[in-house]
Structures are given as C-alpha cells and as structure tokens.
Design a protein around this motif. Structure first.
Motif, PDB file in Angstrom:
ATOM      1  N   ILE A   1      -5.200  -3.290  -1.476  1.00 39.21           N
ATOM      2  CA  ILE A   1      -5.057  -3.111  -2.920  1.00 39.21           C
ATOM      3  C   ILE A   1      -3.704  -2.439  -3.130  1.00 39.21           C
ATOM      4  O   ILE A   1      -3.398  -1.422  -2.500  1.00 39.21           O
ATOM      5  CB  ILE A   1      -6.197  -2.255  -3.524  1.00 39.21           C
ATOM      6  CG1 ILE A   1      -7.565  -2.882  -3.240  1.00 39.21           C
ATOM      7  CG2 ILE A   1      -5.971  -2.048  -5.020  1.00 39.21           C
ATOM      8  CD1 ILE A   1      -7.798  -4.253  -3.848  1.00 39.21           C
TER       9      ILE A   1
ATOM     10  N   GLY B   1      -4.145  -7.363  -5.305  1.00 34.60           N
ATOM     11  CA  GLY B   1      -4.551  -7.162  -3.926  1.00 34.60           C
ATOM     12  C   GLY B   1      -4.635  -8.456  -3.145  1.00 34.60           C
ATOM     13  O   GLY B   1      -4.278  -9.531  -3.625  1.00 34.60           O
TER      14      GLY B   1
ATOM     15  N   HIS C   1      -2.383  -0.038  -8.110  1.00 30.03           N
ATOM     16  CA  HIS C   1      -3.701  -0.410  -8.621  1.00 30.03           C
ATOM     17  C   HIS C   1      -4.846   0.278  -7.873  1.00 30.03           C
ATOM     18  O   HIS C   1      -6.006  -0.004  -8.134  1.00 30.03           O
ATOM     19  CB  HIS C   1      -3.862  -1.939  -8.565  1.00 30.03           C
ATOM     20  CG  HIS C   1      -2.825  -2.641  -9.361  1.00 30.03           C
ATOM     21  ND1 HIS C   1      -2.861  -2.723 -10.735  1.00 30.03           N
ATOM     22  CD2 HIS C   1      -1.681  -3.260  -8.982  1.00 30.03           C
ATOM     23  CE1 HIS C   1      -1.801  -3.386 -11.162  1.00 30.03           C
ATOM     24  NE2 HIS C   1      -1.069  -3.724 -10.120  1.00 30.03           N
ATOM     25  N   GLN C   2      -4.497   1.169  -6.951  1.00 29.46           N
ATOM     26  CA  GLN C   2      -5.529   1.901  -6.218  1.00 29.46           C
ATOM     27  C   GLN C   2      -6.167   2.957  -7.112  1.00 29.46           C
ATOM     28  O   GLN C   2      -5.547   3.475  -8.039  1.00 29.46           O
ATOM     29  CB  GLN C   2      -4.928   2.546  -4.972  1.00 29.46           C
ATOM     30  CG  GLN C   2      -4.508   1.531  -3.946  1.00 29.46           C
ATOM     31  CD  GLN C   2      -3.940   2.165  -2.688  1.00 29.46           C
ATOM     32  OE1 GLN C   2      -4.074   3.354  -2.433  1.00 29.46           O
ATOM     33  NE2 GLN C   2      -3.293   1.337  -1.883  1.00 29.46           N
TER      34      GLN C   2
ATOM     35  N   VAL D   1       0.849  -1.185   0.000  1.00 32.56           N
ATOM     36  CA  VAL D   1       0.000   0.000   0.000  1.00 32.56           C
ATOM     37  C   VAL D   1       0.892   1.246   0.000  1.00 32.56           C
ATOM     38  O   VAL D   1       2.120   1.132   0.123  1.00 32.56           O
ATOM     39  CB  VAL D   1      -0.942   0.027   1.230  1.00 32.56           C
ATOM     40  CG1 VAL D   1      -1.946  -1.115   1.154  1.00 32.56           C
ATOM     41  CG2 VAL D   1      -0.175  -0.005   2.530  1.00 32.56           C
TER      42      VAL D   1
ATOM     43  N   GLY E   1     -10.984  -2.215  -5.177  1.00 29.96           N
ATOM     44  CA  GLY E   1     -11.464  -2.416  -3.816  1.00 29.96           C
ATOM     45  C   GLY E   1     -12.961  -2.630  -3.776  1.00 29.96           C
ATOM     46  O   GLY E   1     -13.457  -3.531  -3.094  1.00 29.96           O
TER      47      GLY E   1
ATOM     48  N   GLN F   1      -0.576   4.685   4.158  1.00 29.11           N
ATOM     49  CA  GLN F   1      -1.608   3.703   4.502  1.00 29.11           C
ATOM     50  C   GLN F   1      -1.065   2.560   5.350  1.00 29.11           C
ATOM     51  O   GLN F   1      -1.837   1.737   5.842  1.00 29.11           O
ATOM     52  CB  GLN F   1      -2.216   3.111   3.219  1.00 29.11           C
ATOM     53  CG  GLN F   1      -2.941   4.126   2.375  1.00 29.11           C
ATOM     54  CD  GLN F   1      -3.310   3.566   1.016  1.00 29.11           C
ATOM     55  OE1 GLN F   1      -2.561   2.767   0.435  1.00 29.11           O
ATOM     56  NE2 GLN F   1      -4.451   3.972   0.498  1.00 29.11           N
TER      57      GLN F   1
END
Length: 158
Positions: free
Chosen positions: A89, A63, A93-94, A24, A99, A28
């Motif tokens: 995730i 993820g 790819h966020q 992450v 998610g 985060q």
C-alpha cells in the motif's frame, strides 16, 4: 474500516507507470519489494502461477498485490497453493484501511476459487508486518522459509 470504491484492477500498458510509481515508507523497504521488482519476479517465476493486480480507490492506484495462484503440489521452491507473495500500500495511502479491505477481497477471491487457506510470510524485524497479519487472523505455521516466518489464514470458516 470499510473503504468504498476499493477494487482490484489488471495492470496494463495504460496504468503500469502509475502502479510502478507506488512506494512504501523507507523503513518498510526491507519488508516489501517495489512493484517493478515484483513484476520482474513474477515474470521470472512462471511456475508460481503469478496473479497480480493493482489496488485502486476510485480511479487512483493506491497499492499492489501479487499471489501464487492455485499452484499444484510438488513445485520445488514454490509455496502454495495460494500464497500472498506481495502486498504493498503506497506510503500516501497507508493507515486508511486499504490493506485490510484488499486482504478481505483477496481472501474472498481465493476462497471462491476453492481455497481453504491463504498463506503468506514476513521477514521479522523492527517495523515488520506481523501485527497487521495477526489482526487479520493469520497464524504462524511453525515453518520458516528463507528466513521468513510462514503464516496461514484459515478460509474454511470465514
């Protein structure tokens, strides 16, 4: 947003390193443990009935998810019966809807197993995941567990 090709896949010797490499954003890290730590926590807590999967988009891991799965009532220190323990995730790819798609799939899978609710929790703080969970439909239960705010998603009417 719908992401076609997003699916859950078991973690095996063949994909473990790639899944464990997922990360992450640095801001985060205080809210979600790494995949390696999550797998160690799962192995150390068999009484939580850990259920985990890698999240894939096509053939690429994007993820990881870990749940306590259908835990019988009365197991000390275990929230359940269905508790979303980790949702990660990867930083790259966020912001692409993964998610939300994965959480929808998880809700469907636990509902199919007979669940009427899915629980999760979050650590409050700057950058916390509460806005994500609120948008999805989770509501605070009013309970706090080890400093984390417990949330509930009603699955009976979805």
């Amino acid at each position: 947003m719908t992401r076609s090709g997003v699916h859950l896949r078991e973690i095996t010797d063949d994909n473990r390193d790639a899944v464990c490499a997922l990360r992450v954003r640095p801001d985060q890290e205080g809210f979600v443990a790494s995949v390696t730590r999550s797998l160690a926590d799962a192995a150390a807590t068999p009484e939580a009935n850990p259920w985990y999967r890698a999240v894939y988009s096509g053939d690429e891991p994007v993820g990881f998810v870990l749940l306590s799965w259908n835990v019988p009532p009365g197991r000390a220190g275990i929230i359940g019966p269905y508790f979303l323990w980790r949702l990660l995730i990867d930083v790259h790819h966020q912001g692409h809807g993964f998610g939300r798609v994965v959480l929808t799939q998880i809700a469907d899978v636990v509902r199919a197993d007979g669940a009427t609710e899915l629980l999760t929790s979050y650590q409050p703080g700057d950058g916390e995941p509460w806005p994500f969970y609120r948008q999805f439909g989770f509501e605070p239960t009013g309970e706090i567990d080890d400093g984390e705010i417990l949330l509930r998603l009603d699955l009976s009417g979805r």
